[in-house]
Design a protein around this motif. Structure first.
Motif, PDB file in Angstrom:
ATOM      1  N   GLU A 171      36.011 -18.105   9.970  1.00  0.00           N
ATOM      2  CA  GLU A 171      35.085 -19.038  10.608  1.00  0.00           C
ATOM      3  C   GLU A 171      35.050 -20.380   9.883  1.00  0.00           C
ATOM      4  N   ASP A 172      35.328 -20.348   8.558  1.00  0.00           N
ATOM      5  CA  ASP A 172      35.290 -21.524   7.700  1.00  0.00           C
ATOM      6  C   ASP A 172      33.948 -22.262   7.812  1.00  0.00           C
ATOM      7  N   THR A 173      32.869 -21.487   7.802  1.00  0.00           N
ATOM      8  CA  THR A 173      31.523 -22.037   7.853  1.00  0.00           C
ATOM      9  C   THR A 173      30.631 -21.251   6.904  1.00  0.00           C
ATOM     10  N   LEU A 174      29.853 -21.958   6.120  1.00  0.00           N
ATOM     11  CA  LEU A 174      28.874 -21.308   5.262  1.00  0.00           C
ATOM     12  C   LEU A 174      27.635 -21.003   6.102  1.00  0.00           C
ATOM     13  N   GLU A 175      27.213 -19.743   6.083  1.00  0.00           N
ATOM     14  CA  GLU A 175      26.038 -19.323   6.844  1.00  0.00           C
ATOM     15  C   GLU A 175      24.961 -18.845   5.892  1.00  0.00           C
ATOM     16  N   PHE A 176      23.715 -18.951   6.340  1.00  0.00           N
ATOM     17  CA  PHE A 176      22.616 -18.472   5.514  1.00  0.00           C
ATOM     18  C   PHE A 176      21.489 -17.967   6.417  1.00  0.00           C
ATOM     19  N   SER A 177      20.712 -17.054   5.879  1.00  0.00           N
ATOM     20  CA  SER A 177      19.565 -16.532   6.618  1.00  0.00           C
ATOM     21  C   SER A 177      18.425 -16.265   5.660  1.00  0.00           C
ATOM     22  N   GLU A 178      17.213 -16.403   6.167  1.00  0.00           N
ATOM     23  CA  GLU A 178      15.994 -16.061   5.433  1.00  0.00           C
ATOM     24  C   GLU A 178      15.195 -15.084   6.290  1.00  0.00           C
ATOM     25  N   ILE A 179      14.768 -13.991   5.665  1.00  0.00           N
ATOM     26  CA  ILE A 179      14.057 -12.947   6.391  1.00  0.00           C
ATOM     27  C   ILE A 179      12.793 -12.580   5.623  1.00  0.00           C
ATOM     28  N   ALA A 180      11.687 -12.519   6.347  1.00  0.00           N
ATOM     29  CA  ALA A 180      10.442 -11.971   5.800  1.00  0.00           C
ATOM     30  C   ALA A 180      10.074 -10.772   6.652  1.00  0.00           C
ATOM     31  N   GLU A 181       9.812  -9.645   6.013  1.00  0.00           N
ATOM     32  CA  GLU A 181       9.525  -8.454   6.804  1.00  0.00           C
ATOM     33  C   GLU A 181       8.501  -7.560   6.118  1.00  0.00           C
ATOM     34  N   ILE A 182       7.771  -6.847   6.951  1.00  0.00           N
ATOM     35  CA  ILE A 182       6.841  -5.826   6.488  1.00  0.00           C
ATOM     36  C   ILE A 182       7.250  -4.515   7.139  1.00  0.00           C
ATOM     37  N   ASN A 183       7.512  -3.512   6.311  1.00  0.00           N
ATOM     38  CA  ASN A 183       7.825  -2.171   6.792  1.00  0.00           C
ATOM     39  C   ASN A 183       6.581  -1.306   6.662  1.00  0.00           C
ATOM     40  N   GLN A 184       6.225  -0.629   7.735  1.00  0.00           N
ATOM     41  CA  GLN A 184       5.018   0.186   7.749  1.00  0.00           C
ATOM     42  C   GLN A 184       5.339   1.581   8.274  1.00  0.00           C
ATOM     43  N   ARG A 185       5.018   2.587   7.500  1.00  0.00           N
ATOM     44  CA  ARG A 185       5.167   3.969   7.956  1.00  0.00           C
ATOM     45  C   ARG A 185       3.880   4.377   8.657  1.00  0.00           C
ATOM     46  N   SER A 187       0.866  -1.166   0.000  1.00  0.00           N
ATOM     47  CA  SER A 187       0.000   0.000   0.000  1.00  0.00           C
ATOM     48  C   SER A 187       0.905   1.219   0.000  1.00  0.00           C
ATOM     49  N   GLU A 188       0.351   2.369   0.137  1.00  0.00           N
ATOM     50  CA  GLU A 188       1.149   3.585   0.150  1.00  0.00           C
ATOM     51  C   GLU A 188       2.125   3.612   1.321  1.00  0.00           C
ATOM     52  N   ASN A 189       1.774   2.973   2.438  1.00  0.00           N
ATOM     53  CA  ASN A 189       2.585   3.052   3.657  1.00  0.00           C
ATOM     54  C   ASN A 189       3.184   1.724   4.091  1.00  0.00           C
ATOM     55  N   ARG A 190       2.997   0.652   3.307  1.00  0.00           N
ATOM     56  CA  ARG A 190       3.513  -0.656   3.709  1.00  0.00           C
ATOM     57  C   ARG A 190       4.289  -1.295   2.560  1.00  0.00           C
ATOM     58  N   HIS A 191       5.364  -1.997   2.933  1.00  0.00           N
ATOM     59  CA  HIS A 191       6.217  -2.636   1.932  1.00  0.00           C
ATOM     60  C   HIS A 191       6.620  -4.021   2.427  1.00  0.00           C
ATOM     61  N   LEU A 192       6.530  -5.019   1.546  1.00  0.00           N
ATOM     62  CA  LEU A 192       6.851  -6.410   1.865  1.00  0.00           C
ATOM     63  C   LEU A 192       8.188  -6.777   1.248  1.00  0.00           C
ATOM     64  N   ARG A 193       9.051  -7.483   2.026  1.00  0.00           N
ATOM     65  CA  ARG A 193      10.356  -7.902   1.524  1.00  0.00           C
ATOM     66  C   ARG A 193      10.654  -9.330   1.975  1.00  0.00           C
ATOM     67  N   PHE A 194      11.330 -10.083   1.098  1.00  0.00           N
ATOM     68  CA  PHE A 194      11.892 -11.392   1.429  1.00  0.00           C
ATOM     69  C   PHE A 194      13.379 -11.324   1.092  1.00  0.00           C
ATOM     70  N   ILE A 195      14.234 -11.593   2.066  1.00  0.00           N
ATOM     71  CA  ILE A 195      15.670 -11.391   1.904  1.00  0.00           C
ATOM     72  C   ILE A 195      16.408 -12.698   2.204  1.00  0.00           C
ATOM     73  N   THR A 196      17.280 -13.105   1.285  1.00  0.00           N
ATOM     74  CA  THR A 196      18.129 -14.278   1.467  1.00  0.00           C
ATOM     75  C   THR A 196      19.588 -13.836   1.517  1.00  0.00           C
ATOM     76  N   ASN A 197      20.299 -14.240   2.564  1.00  0.00           N
ATOM     77  CA  ASN A 197      21.729 -13.951   2.718  1.00  0.00           C
ATOM     78  C   ASN A 197      22.508 -15.258   2.788  1.00  0.00           C
ATOM     79  N   VAL A 198      23.638 -15.295   2.099  1.00  0.00           N
ATOM     80  CA  VAL A 198      24.590 -16.403   2.223  1.00  0.00           C
ATOM     81  C   VAL A 198      25.971 -15.787   2.415  1.00  0.00           C
ATOM     82  N   GLN A 199      26.700 -16.278   3.413  1.00  0.00           N
ATOM     83  CA  GLN A 199      28.005 -15.691   3.729  1.00  0.00           C
ATOM     84  C   GLN A 199      29.000 -16.781   4.104  1.00  0.00           C
ATOM     85  N   TRP A 200      30.233 -16.566   3.652  1.00  0.00           N
ATOM     86  CA  TRP A 200      31.342 -17.447   4.049  1.00  0.00           C
ATOM     87  C   TRP A 200      32.519 -16.584   4.421  1.00  0.00           C
TER      88      TRP A 200
END
Length: 331
Positions: A235-249, A218-231
């Motif tokens: 640390e010598d470890t593969l890391e990953f994250s999944e994020i679902a978020e709604i930003n609302q003004r 909507s005018e004041n809300r935004h939906l995001r899905f974010i995938t991160n992969v890091q090595w």
């Protein structure tokens, strides 16, 4: 200084509750406080901007342009952090960036306090509850970045950088960053990609890729899905994250972010290490230069058999720069 920021943080939180949905002015501060803050902000902001421009003029010579965009800033923050079972922690943080945009065409001299590679594992970055420069204050870097003159909506936009981390012994680094932004069909969805490959002499190699797909609801809300992969070689470890978020003004000076986050690690034997829910309330309490955050979280961590644990962060930030920015939830 520490007592001042602590009292200011607590006082700001009281203002947040009382005025979240109130008719908006430019500031929650009383007149007497505004009269003290504004001259101080203007002096320090102009000093930050003028200092970077004077250095740039020295290196840039005839190519120096006083009207060019300058992204230099100084940020002071007070953060109070609590995690169930771990107690309360907190500190005053100082972050800065000196941006010298006209040294050469597309060549930029950058001095910053907190390079991306120093932000630790995805678990440590996770909620962003504690600033990374509170973990290690020796992460300032001095280097040159070369930027390609490309629009990331049309082509991959690349940046090459090299320099040293300013600690003894000096720690040289090389970095490559590439970004791209696509519109998906004719609809409202957009896909953004951020990729970084780095080498630091003391820490070795690191690589990270982030894929962010989102759309306005909507005018004041935004939906995001974010995938991160890091090595990280350290640390010598593969890391990953999944994020679902709604930003609302909520209004012109308040915003909310609702997030559900899952963190995991290992490529050969993937496993989840933490799930958590987060709400972040952020308010511009004074004219785009002073912000307050309230960040409650509920964690389900593998190390405690996924038993629920509460966490809370209270944060006050003050920005010093010539041009005011109201980007509430930037990268």
């Amino acid at each position: 200084m520490r007592k001042f920021f602590a009292l200011a943080c607590l006082g700001s939180l009281l203002l947040l509750t009382a005025q979240a949905y109130a008719e908006e002015e430019d500031s929650d501060l009383p007149d007497w406080a505004e009269e003290e803050v504004e001259p101080f902000r203007a002096r320090v902001g102009n000093w930050v901007d003028n200092t970077s421009r004077n250095i740039d003029a020295f290196f840039g010579g005839d190519r120096y342009n006083d009207t060019s965009t300058n992204e230099s800033y100084l940020r002071l923050g007070q953060e109070i952090d609590w995690m169930e079972g771990e107690g309360v922690d907190g500190d005053i943080s100082v972050r800065y960036r000196i941006d010298l945009p006209t040294t050469e065409e597309r060549l930029r001299l950058v001095i910053e306090s907190d390079p991306e590679e120093s932000q630790g594992t995805l678990t440590e970055q996770g909620s962003g509850r504690l600033y990374n420069d509170q973990r290690d204050r020796r992460n300032s870097t001095f280097g040159l970045d070369w930027l390609e003159d490309r629009d990331k909506r049309e082509n991959w936009s690349n940046r090459f950088g090299a320099g040293v981390r300013l600690r003894l012994p000096l720690d040289p680094y090389v970095r490559f960053t590439s970004e791209r932004l696509w519109d998906i069909g004719d609809g409202p969805w957009q896909l953004e990609s951020f990729n970084r490959l780095s080498w630091f002499n003391n820490d070795g190699y690191s690589a990270r890729t982030e894929w962010d797909i989102g759309r306005p609801l909507s005018e004041n809300r935004h939906l995001r899905f974010i995938t991160n992969v890091q090595w990280r070689e350290e640390e010598d470890t593969l890391e990953f994250s999944e994020i679902a978020e709604i930003n609302q003004r909520l209004n012109k000076r308040s915003a909310l972010r609702y997030s559900a986050i899952a963190l995991g690690e290992s490529a050969s034997n993937p496993r989840m290490t933490n799930y958590y829910l987060q709400t972040r309330y952020r308010r511009d309490i004074h004219k785009g230069i002073m912000f307050a955050d309230v960040i409650p979280e509920l964690h389900f961590q593998r190390e405690v058999s996924y038993d629920p644990r509460w966490a809370m962060t209270l944060r006050l930030e003050m920005y010093f720069q010539r041009e005011i920015s109201r980007d509430y939830f930037g990268r």
